[in-house]
Scaffold this motif. Structure first.
Motif, PDB file in Angstrom:
ATOM      1  N   TYR A  48      28.398  45.429  19.234  1.00 47.84           N
ATOM      2  CA  TYR A  48      28.763  44.035  18.931  1.00 47.84           C
ATOM      3  C   TYR A  48      30.280  43.840  18.911  1.00 47.84           C
ATOM      4  CZ  TYR A  48      29.085  45.917  14.135  1.00 47.84           C
ATOM      5  OH  TYR A  48      29.381  46.669  13.033  1.00 47.84           O
ATOM      6  N   VAL A  49      31.052  44.884  19.172  1.00 49.97           N
ATOM      7  CA  VAL A  49      32.515  44.749  19.157  1.00 49.97           C
ATOM      8  C   VAL A  49      33.010  44.075  20.441  1.00 49.97           C
ATOM      9  CG1 VAL A  49      34.716  45.966  18.879  1.00 49.97           C
ATOM     10  CG2 VAL A  49      32.629  46.887  17.815  1.00 49.97           C
ATOM     11  N   THR A  50      32.507  44.553  21.573  1.00 50.12           N
ATOM     12  CA  THR A  50      33.069  44.151  22.857  1.00 50.12           C
ATOM     13  C   THR A  50      32.062  43.414  23.724  1.00 50.12           C
ATOM     14  OG1 THR A  50      32.440  46.218  23.935  1.00 50.12           O
ATOM     15  CG2 THR A  50      34.533  46.207  22.776  1.00 50.12           C
ATOM     16  N   VAL A  51      30.949  43.009  23.119  1.00 52.11           N
ATOM     17  CA  VAL A  51      29.820  42.462  23.880  1.00 52.11           C
ATOM     18  C   VAL A  51      30.190  41.183  24.622  1.00 52.11           C
ATOM     19  CG1 VAL A  51      28.961  41.318  21.791  1.00 52.11           C
ATOM     20  CG2 VAL A  51      27.394  41.797  23.665  1.00 52.11           C
ATOM     21  N   ASN A  52      31.040  40.363  24.021  1.00 50.96           N
ATOM     22  CA  ASN A  52      31.424  39.114  24.668  1.00 50.96           C
ATOM     23  C   ASN A  52      32.219  39.389  25.941  1.00 50.96           C
ATOM     24  OD1 ASN A  52      33.666  36.764  24.840  1.00 50.96           O
ATOM     25  ND2 ASN A  52      31.745  35.930  24.085  1.00 50.96           N
ATOM     26  N   ASP A  53      33.103  40.359  25.882  1.00 56.14           N
ATOM     27  CA  ASP A  53      33.882  40.719  27.071  1.00 56.14           C
ATOM     28  C   ASP A  53      32.989  41.333  28.152  1.00 56.14           C
ATOM     29  OD1 ASP A  53      36.301  39.859  25.914  1.00 56.14           O
ATOM     30  OD2 ASP A  53      36.549  41.768  24.891  1.00 56.14           O
ATOM     31  N   ALA A  67      29.881  40.549  28.670  1.00 52.12           N
ATOM     32  CA  ALA A  67      29.176  39.416  29.280  1.00 52.12           C
ATOM     33  C   ALA A  67      30.090  38.664  30.240  1.00 52.12           C
ATOM     34  CB  ALA A  67      28.657  38.474  28.190  1.00 52.12           C
ATOM     35  N   ASN A  68      31.322  38.412  29.819  1.00 54.76           N
ATOM     36  CA  ASN A  68      32.228  37.655  30.690  1.00 54.76           C
ATOM     37  C   ASN A  68      32.643  38.451  31.923  1.00 54.76           C
ATOM     38  OD1 ASN A  68      32.461  34.993  29.791  1.00 54.76           O
ATOM     39  ND2 ASN A  68      33.796  35.597  28.092  1.00 54.76           N
ATOM     40  N   LEU A  72      29.826  38.195  34.418  1.00 54.19           N
ATOM     41  CA  LEU A  72      29.875  36.892  35.099  1.00 54.19           C
ATOM     42  C   LEU A  72      31.047  36.856  36.082  1.00 54.19           C
ATOM     43  CD1 LEU A  72      28.972  34.745  31.998  1.00 54.19           C
ATOM     44  CD2 LEU A  72      27.698  34.720  34.152  1.00 54.19           C
ATOM     45  N   ALA A  73      32.177  37.421  35.683  1.00 53.42           N
ATOM     46  CA  ALA A  73      33.359  37.424  36.558  1.00 53.42           C
ATOM     47  C   ALA A  73      33.093  38.158  37.869  1.00 53.42           C
ATOM     48  CB  ALA A  73      34.548  38.057  35.829  1.00 53.42           C
ATOM     49  N   PRO A  82      24.648  38.463  32.829  1.00 49.43           N
ATOM     50  CA  PRO A  82      24.308  39.358  31.726  1.00 49.43           C
ATOM     51  C   PRO A  82      23.164  38.824  30.863  1.00 49.43           C
ATOM     52  CG  PRO A  82      26.085  37.919  31.071  1.00 49.43           C
ATOM     53  CD  PRO A  82      25.636  37.446  32.431  1.00 49.43           C
ATOM     54  N   THR A  91      40.649  46.653  23.349  1.00 47.51           N
ATOM     55  CA  THR A  91      39.343  47.182  22.988  1.00 47.51           C
ATOM     56  C   THR A  91      38.339  46.867  24.096  1.00 47.51           C
ATOM     57  OG1 THR A  91      37.723  47.373  21.210  1.00 47.51           O
ATOM     58  CG2 THR A  91      38.483  45.156  21.694  1.00 47.51           C
ATOM     59  N   ARG A 120      43.762  41.239  28.125  1.00 44.56           N
ATOM     60  CA  ARG A 120      42.296  41.253  28.232  1.00 44.56           C
ATOM     61  C   ARG A 120      41.814  40.117  29.143  1.00 44.56           C
ATOM     62  NH1 ARG A 120      38.739  39.663  23.906  1.00 44.56           N
ATOM     63  NH2 ARG A 120      40.404  38.251  23.263  1.00 44.56           N
ATOM     64  N   ASP A 121      42.317  38.893  28.876  1.00 49.22           N
ATOM     65  CA  ASP A 121      41.928  37.741  29.704  1.00 49.22           C
ATOM     66  C   ASP A 121      42.366  37.920  31.151  1.00 49.22           C
ATOM     67  OD1 ASP A 121      40.826  36.373  27.528  1.00 49.22           O
ATOM     68  OD2 ASP A 121      42.745  35.449  27.003  1.00 49.22           O
ATOM     69  N   ILE A 161      39.993  40.243  33.181  1.00 49.07           N
ATOM     70  CA  ILE A 161      38.714  39.595  33.537  1.00 49.07           C
ATOM     71  C   ILE A 161      38.962  38.506  34.580  1.00 49.07           C
ATOM     72  CG2 ILE A 161      36.736  38.293  32.642  1.00 49.07           C
ATOM     73  CD1 ILE A 161      37.105  39.783  29.970  1.00 49.07           C
TER      74      ILE A 161
END
Lengths: 278, 278, 278
Positions: free
Chosen positions: B22-27, B29-30, B33-34, B39, B196, B249-250, B253
């Motif tokens: 759950y730390v990096t899950v959003n990244d 997913a993105n 998609l990128a 996902p 991260t 990070r942004d 991606i």
């Protein structure tokens, strides 16, 4: 409608309880802060009744449901119902697994929802008890187009009447309907589908708008949907050549943060439909 | 190889099931998609078999494992094996705790992995059953350098042969090997280690590439590793003086979002090794 | 103090074990990397004792507590105490639910904390066993102002003496106190409250600073609080007209990444109080 609903959120700063997935939860929290509301997250069954009691609305999202959080959804939903707080259901991925489909169905049976928001495949699954959801995205075959729009509006209105709720179907064209009226909203951009969680964020916004506009739930949800779409367009206008979906995510939340009632009205592409016609 | 594998992901848009931290899950997913994939996250044991069945690949990451998600990993992994879907293991922090080490070992015994991707300390732990992982980072003493590279390539190739999988060891120099061939990749930047989850993101990418390139798993993983490294360099070239790891990070991606096959080939620093020689 | 504590973090690169909420966990990880530390997250009861053993400090945040993570907090906290590692408590939302209030109280009874950091409502709840927390935000009635500052400093110092810890109360004016001395810090910006998790990030920073500065816990925490506030001001100075809270989040973490000891001293607005006077 738009300006009034927007101002009510600013004025009341609703506290929204979210039982939501761990994928997009940070963005949901930031979008709630951006819109003028305040988020709190809790999904422990023994915690949620207390937490939802101090909030103005409850956002239930089944995106990464588990046995414990499912129990929390029912306990929080029933408590929020007792207190008269609006409750929203985002049935992420219903139709994609037995557990998701059954959980969404049971929630719709046992909790009274002020709004159910999803993509067309998810809402069809809510209506029919089964569906063809492609994971967490809508099946292409289901997509709402200008041609299928009248049928989709009628479908949304009928389902809203049957479940006594507001139905929000979001996609390229958005439909927000209760049993007697519908708003058709053409804001937004296709690139929003390349960001994880724009739907989850919208569900958070809808809950804040419902909490701050208790007398007009249909208008509250239509305003939140318009807000998200307008922010998607404004955010896109701030993108540079090297930017992609990760920066776009920030740009949309930033646009919501910088929104005001007049800007929202200027960008809105909202039509009212009655009797399933524009 | 690079262009073909990249185009297959665009064309097939693989849906990837992630059981991840759950730390990096959003990244994760993105980034999926990128790259042109899609996902879905699910870690409830009663949900994962249905979810993995509608996907093209499964990404198992033990970064924040718990008793429930461990059960989900085995159930999803075995179901994906039955269906012939590629399964990737990211053994985050194996060697740092008994539970992580034992879980990774049991997974390797009971699930057939198309790829195991980690830092050198994690992969050594997979090979030896114990290690000196410094939390979730590689032990400095283990680092792959130009001097130790031939031995590291031989190690990766031998382990890949023994486990009948693709081994991806990522760090300053990346090694992607099966039992007979290895790719050595020198893309990327050291600053990626100050963000991260760049490793978790890469594991998501590798799974999408495996799903879209079933005939050539070694090339699929090597392309994904090159893509991540090239994006790290391109993203860095878009940084300004006041930017730091959060913006970086942004930028990475975003660079994956804006990639195409030609750009990838232009940036690639990939060597093929056979018989443990360049 | 500031420069020395900052340099110790750079030099020692402390590994921090976080048992924290899933809302802001990614930002906590990135801020720990930005400041020169290293994060690891684990909340499975059977994993946490091993993990905390290889770390330099433990950050316990009850923001999305559940039965399993609560058990993990006690196991990790007691193990860290045995090893002499500093442990920090961030009692998110204590006072907002029975479970949160009781968990925070039990933690304070059974684990020895080097620091307890929260908003004024949370710290009052720690002191009194009950409170008027507004969800995860401080109650406006509790706010520390220039008028109420002397009383708030005395309160913090008394509580710190009673619990033999460092108390950090953060808000518009920050107070960091042990039983004999207090630092009053006026860095930061009100817009930081519109970003989710700036408090959680600060708790991560405080833990890294405690781990790297074991001889001077009061100064370590005061430095971390100053660092977060200064980064909030520096980050704000890098904002453009269209930016909002999502970009601001990145800007703050970026500012921490680009900080050095001299910049920190130049931005610091820190006063030492003794006998509850400046």
């Amino acid at each position: 409608m738009l300006k009034e609903c927007w101002e009510n959120v600013q004025r009341k700063s609703p506290l929204v309880h979210n039982i939501t997935n761990y994928v997009t939860v940070n963005d949901v929290a930031n979008v709630l802060l951006a819109c003028g509301g305040s988020p709190i997250m809790s999904d422990e069954p023994e915690d949620v009744e207390d937490i939802t009691s101090i909030c103005g609305g409850l956002n239930i999202n089944i995106g990464t449901l588990n046995k414990s959080s499912i129990e929390a959804m029912f306990r929080a939903g029933k408590r929020a119902n007792e207190l008269g707080h609006p409750v929203l259901l985002d049935p992420v991925g219903t139709g994609a697994s037995k557990l998701r489909t059954e959980t969404a169905d049971r929630l719709v049976s046992e909790v009274r929802f002020a709004c159910i928001r999803g993509n067309i495949s998810e809402i069809k699954t809510i209506a029919n008890g089964s569906g063809t959801t492609k994971g967490v995205d809508a099946d292409v075959a289901d997509a709402v187009t200008e041609e299928t729009l009248p049928a989709a509006v009628a479908f949304a209105r009928d389902l809203a009447a049957r479940l006594d709720t507001v139905i929000a179907i979001t996609g390229a064209i958005d439909i927000v309907a209760d049993g007697s009226k519908a708003y058709v909203i053409r804001n937004g951009r296709p690139e929003m589908g390349r960001i994880t969680g724009t739907g989850c964020q919208l569900s958070g916004l809808c809950t804040a708008y419902l909490a701050a506009n208790p007398e007009q739930p249909l208008e509250a949800v239509a305003t939140a949907v318009t807000l998200m779409g307008a922010a998607g367009e404004i955010g896109w206008s701030h993108m540079h050549a090297v930017d992609g979906n990760s920066t776009y995510r920030d740009r949309i939340i930033d646009a919501i943060y910088n929104m005001d009632g007049e800007i929202l009205e200027a960008w809105a592409k909202v039509d009212v439909w009655s009797n399933d016609q524009p």
